[in-house]
Design an enzyme around this catalytic site. Structure first.
Site, PDB file in Angstrom:
ATOM      1  N   SER A  86     -60.200  46.775  -8.652  1.00 43.16           N
ATOM      2  CA  SER A  86     -60.998  47.607  -9.544  1.00 43.16           C
ATOM      3  C   SER A  86     -62.474  47.342  -9.265  1.00 43.16           C
ATOM      4  O   SER A  86     -62.901  46.186  -9.274  1.00 43.16           O
ATOM      5  CB  SER A  86     -60.687  47.249 -10.994  1.00 43.16           C
ATOM      6  OG  SER A  86     -61.596  47.916 -11.846  1.00 43.16           O
ATOM      7  N   LYS A 104     -59.616  51.405  -7.412  1.00 39.27           N
ATOM      8  CA  LYS A 104     -59.907  51.955  -8.749  1.00 39.27           C
ATOM      9  C   LYS A 104     -61.411  51.937  -8.938  1.00 39.27           C
ATOM     10  O   LYS A 104     -62.052  50.888  -8.770  1.00 39.27           O
ATOM     11  CB  LYS A 104     -59.208  51.116  -9.808  1.00 39.27           C
ATOM     12  CG  LYS A 104     -59.690  51.320 -11.241  1.00 39.27           C
ATOM     13  CD  LYS A 104     -58.711  50.692 -12.206  1.00 39.27           C
ATOM     14  CE  LYS A 104     -59.384  50.134 -13.439  1.00 39.27           C
ATOM     15  NZ  LYS A 104     -58.425  49.514 -14.365  1.00 39.27           N
ATOM     16  N   LYS A 135     -64.716  53.266 -11.545  1.00 41.14           N
ATOM     17  CA  LYS A 135     -64.996  53.663 -12.923  1.00 41.14           C
ATOM     18  C   LYS A 135     -65.760  54.970 -12.933  1.00 41.14           C
ATOM     19  O   LYS A 135     -66.574  55.224 -12.046  1.00 41.14           O
ATOM     20  CB  LYS A 135     -65.825  52.571 -13.610  1.00 41.14           C
ATOM     21  CG  LYS A 135     -65.065  51.284 -13.720  1.00 41.14           C
ATOM     22  CD  LYS A 135     -65.699  50.351 -14.676  1.00 41.14           C
ATOM     23  CE  LYS A 135     -64.842  49.129 -14.792  1.00 41.14           C
ATOM     24  NZ  LYS A 135     -63.423  49.502 -14.985  1.00 41.14           N
ATOM     25  N   ASP A 188     -60.966  55.113 -13.675  1.00 38.51           N
ATOM     26  CA  ASP A 188     -60.826  54.594 -15.034  1.00 38.51           C
ATOM     27  C   ASP A 188     -62.020  55.077 -15.845  1.00 38.51           C
ATOM     28  O   ASP A 188     -63.162  54.789 -15.491  1.00 38.51           O
ATOM     29  CB  ASP A 188     -60.786  53.063 -15.010  1.00 38.51           C
ATOM     30  CG  ASP A 188     -60.491  52.486 -16.393  1.00 38.51           C
ATOM     31  OD1 ASP A 188     -60.348  51.262 -16.504  1.00 38.51           O
ATOM     32  OD2 ASP A 188     -60.381  53.280 -17.366  1.00 38.51           O
ATOM     33  N   GLU A 192     -57.332  57.044 -15.731  1.00 36.06           N
ATOM     34  CA  GLU A 192     -56.989  56.034 -16.742  1.00 36.06           C
ATOM     35  C   GLU A 192     -57.840  56.227 -17.994  1.00 36.06           C
ATOM     36  O   GLU A 192     -59.074  56.334 -17.905  1.00 36.06           O
ATOM     37  CB  GLU A 192     -57.226  54.632 -16.159  1.00 36.06           C
ATOM     38  CG  GLU A 192     -56.779  53.489 -17.035  1.00 36.06           C
ATOM     39  CD  GLU A 192     -57.025  52.134 -16.394  1.00 36.06           C
ATOM     40  OE1 GLU A 192     -57.342  52.063 -15.189  1.00 36.06           O
ATOM     41  OE2 GLU A 192     -56.930  51.129 -17.111  1.00 36.06           O
ATOM     42  N   ASP A 212     -54.284  52.901 -21.173  1.00 34.22           N
ATOM     43  CA  ASP A 212     -54.590  51.459 -21.197  1.00 34.22           C
ATOM     44  C   ASP A 212     -54.823  51.097 -22.659  1.00 34.22           C
ATOM     45  O   ASP A 212     -53.887  50.778 -23.387  1.00 34.22           O
ATOM     46  CB  ASP A 212     -55.816  51.215 -20.300  1.00 34.22           C
ATOM     47  CG  ASP A 212     -56.370  49.803 -20.374  1.00 34.22           C
ATOM     48  OD1 ASP A 212     -57.293  49.493 -19.596  1.00 34.22           O
ATOM     49  OD2 ASP A 212     -55.911  49.002 -21.206  1.00 34.22           O
ATOM     50  N   LYS A 247     -51.226  45.460 -19.953  1.00 28.71           N
ATOM     51  CA  LYS A 247     -52.021  44.234 -19.974  1.00 28.71           C
ATOM     52  C   LYS A 247     -51.369  43.299 -20.995  1.00 28.71           C
ATOM     53  O   LYS A 247     -51.252  43.654 -22.183  1.00 28.71           O
ATOM     54  CB  LYS A 247     -53.467  44.503 -20.371  1.00 28.71           C
ATOM     55  CG  LYS A 247     -54.236  45.326 -19.344  1.00 28.71           C
ATOM     56  CD  LYS A 247     -55.669  45.572 -19.796  1.00 28.71           C
ATOM     57  CE  LYS A 247     -56.446  46.335 -18.732  1.00 28.71           C
ATOM     58  NZ  LYS A 247     -57.836  46.622 -19.165  1.00 28.71           N
ATOM     59  N   GLY A 272     -56.000  44.418 -15.294  1.00 29.78           N
ATOM     60  CA  GLY A 272     -56.721  43.145 -15.251  1.00 29.78           C
ATOM     61  C   GLY A 272     -57.819  43.098 -16.296  1.00 29.78           C
ATOM     62  O   GLY A 272     -58.289  44.139 -16.762  1.00 29.78           O
TER      63      GLY A 272
HETATM   64  O1  LIG Z   1     -59.626  42.405 -13.760  1.00 28.56           O
HETATM   65  C1  LIG Z   1     -59.974  43.343 -13.012  1.00 28.56           C
HETATM   66  O2  LIG Z   1     -60.323  43.209 -11.836  1.00 28.56           O
HETATM   67  C2  LIG Z   1     -60.015  44.745 -13.596  1.00 28.56           C
HETATM   68  C3  LIG Z   1     -61.030  44.811 -14.694  1.00 28.56           C
HETATM   69  C4  LIG Z   1     -61.097  46.216 -15.186  1.00 28.56           C
HETATM   70  O3  LIG Z   1     -61.062  47.153 -14.406  1.00 28.56           O
HETATM   71  C5  LIG Z   1     -61.199  46.465 -16.601  1.00 28.56           C
HETATM   72  C6  LIG Z   1     -61.270  45.462 -17.500  1.00 28.56           C
HETATM   73  C7  LIG Z   1     -61.572  45.757 -18.854  1.00 28.56           C
HETATM   74  C8  LIG Z   1     -61.934  47.006 -19.218  1.00 28.56           C
HETATM   75  C9  LIG Z   1     -62.202  47.995 -18.174  1.00 28.56           C
HETATM   76  O4  LIG Z   1     -63.488  47.893 -17.650  1.00 28.56           O
HETATM   77  C10 LIG Z   1     -61.236  47.885 -17.021  1.00 28.56           C
HETATM   78  C11 LIG Z   1     -59.911  48.426 -17.466  1.00 28.56           C
HETATM   79  O5  LIG Z   1     -59.890  49.121 -18.484  1.00 28.56           O
HETATM   80  O6  LIG Z   1     -58.883  48.222 -16.817  1.00 28.56           O
HETATM   81 MG   LIG Z   2     -58.592  50.494 -18.182  1.00 27.08          MG
END
Ligand SMILES: O=C(O)CCC(=O)C1=CC=C[C@@H](O)[C@@H]1C(=O)O
Ligand SMILES: [Mg+2]
Length: 383
Positions: free
Chosen positions: A147, A173, A175, A200, A225, A250, A274, A302
């Site tokens: 991500s 992934k 944003k 996302d 997402e 999510d 998660k 994550g």
């Molecule tokens: O742990 C990682 O590498 C992914 C982190 C990540 O993409 C996210 C963590 C928390 C919120 C968001 O920004 C995004 C998610 O929603 O998955």
């Molecule tokens: Mg997410």
């Protein structure tokens, strides 16, 4: 449930729990709607049973309530004043009994998951099996993606993607948010026409952005997402039929019942599981099993975990219906030095699942102490 999934007549008596508040510097700043973080504060839970077997869990709550209402401090309060006393009160035969005990406490899923995860680690270690086997997992290696946070420019984003594609990550992934979406994805697609790609949105859109979201359909995204509100299922159910690409939820799915309602309503066609968001490994497995029954793929999201949380994510991802690459990148993607031995390594987009008992990785206590800001020990009342 197989024997390993339900230890025969084995009683776990937690003697004490250590809560630790850690602070670790991130290698790259992490930008969210709330701001940019250079360091991550989080809680570690160490549960020690009467024979001195240590189990480890990691809370994914951030220091600020931008992802959900939980924070490091609310988690400390819930663990110290409610959840740890419940875990110390009586022995258990299986971690599922702890989750049932925790039902007396509303929500606070990340706090629950951190302690439940530590007890699952004790349970698997006492059984002498890897955590993944105790959960019913079968995979010996897992495919992972990465991500990528919002970058200063599209050029920067393309360079970062190039690096991770070269390392073999199985999915990218990125944003998105209004003003950083259609044009950016178009540039990414132009540069990487065949890379498995998803976006996302972290709830940055509303149904009024319908046309903008539909415009993303031309880029062959694997999914979008959480485009809409973090507590919504209804508007996502209105949006999904209008999009070619699957919606992946999510934030909106915080329990088995949320997942069931989302699937019944047609709010999504993929779920990002998660462990912390849904309250623990037991609930994560229940959601996985429901989605498997419904033919809905899942993947493991994550939360910038350190190695202990990462180890739990790897274990749950070995369940069969985790068929899409998750956000479980290598330790070196986040940290100069992680808390576990060995660190999580990704080789050509694959992580080999460790088969040592429990979480499968050793905990580097020196590193844990180095990053610990403060700690507190909670003993079982002997009176
Ligand atoms: O742990 C990682 O590498 C992914 C982190 C990540 O993409 C996210 C963590 C928390 C919120 C968001 O920004 C995004 C998610 O929603 O998955
Ligand atoms: Mg997410």
């Amino acid at each position: 449930m197989a024997a390993a999934e339900r230890g025969r007549g084995m009683t776990i008596s937690i003697e004490y729990v250590i809560l630790r508040h850690l602070r670790m510097e991130l290698k790259s700043p992490f930008t969210t709607s709330f701001g940019t973080f250079q360091a991550k504060e989080f809680l570690l839970v160490e549960a020690v049973d009467r024979d001195g077997v240590s189990g480890w869990g990691e809370s994914v709550a951030f220091a600020a309530p931008w992802y959900s209402e939980e924070t490091v401090k609310t988690n400390w309060h819930m663990l110290e004043d409610f959840l740890v006393p419940l875990a110390l009160a009586e022995p258990i035969d299986h971690p599922a009994e702890l989750s049932t005990r925790f039902n007396a406490i509303r929500q606070n899923h990340m706090a629950k998951a951190a302690l439940e995860g530590a007890v699952w680690d004790v349970y698997a270690k006492r059984l002498g099996v890897p955590l993944y086997q105790a959960l019913g997992g079968t995979k010996k290696e897992i495919e992972v993606g990465v991500s990528i946070g919002i970058q200063p420019t599209v050029g920067d984003l393309l360079r970062v993607i190039e690096r991770y594609v070269a390392q073999g990550y199985r999915r990218i992934k990125v944003k998105i948010k209004p003003g950083w979406d259609v044009d950016v994805i178009r540039e990414v697609r132009r540069a990487f026409p065949n890379v498995p790609l998803m976006a996302d949105a972290n709830s940055a859109y509303t149904l009024a952005d319908m046309d903008r979201l539909k415009a993303l359909d031309e880029f062959g995204l694997m999914m979008i997402e959480q485009p809409l509100a973090a507590d919504d299922l209804i508007d996502h159910a209105r949006l999904q039929p209008l999009l070619e690409m699957p919606i992946c939820l999510d934030e909106s799915v915080r329990s088995y019942d949320d997942a069931r309602k989302a699937l019944d309503l047609g709010s999504c066609r993929i779920i990002n599981i998660k462990i912390g968001r849904v309250g623990g490994l037991g609930e994560a497995k229940r959601i996985h099993d429901l989605c498997a029954e419904r033919g809905v793929p899942v993947w493991c999201g994550g939360m910038l975990e350190a190695g202990i949380g990462r180890a739990h994510n790897i274990a749950i991802t070995t369940l069969e219906n985790f068929t899409l690459p998750g956000d479980t990148a290598a330790s070196s993607h986040y940290w100069e030095r992680d808390l576990i031995i060995p660190e999580v390594e990704v080789d050509d987009g694959l992580i080999r699942v460790p088969d040592a008992p429990g979480i499968g990785y050793g905990v580097d206590r020196r590193q844990v102490e180095r990053y610990t800001q403060f700690a507190k020990v909670f003993h079982r009342a002997t009176t």
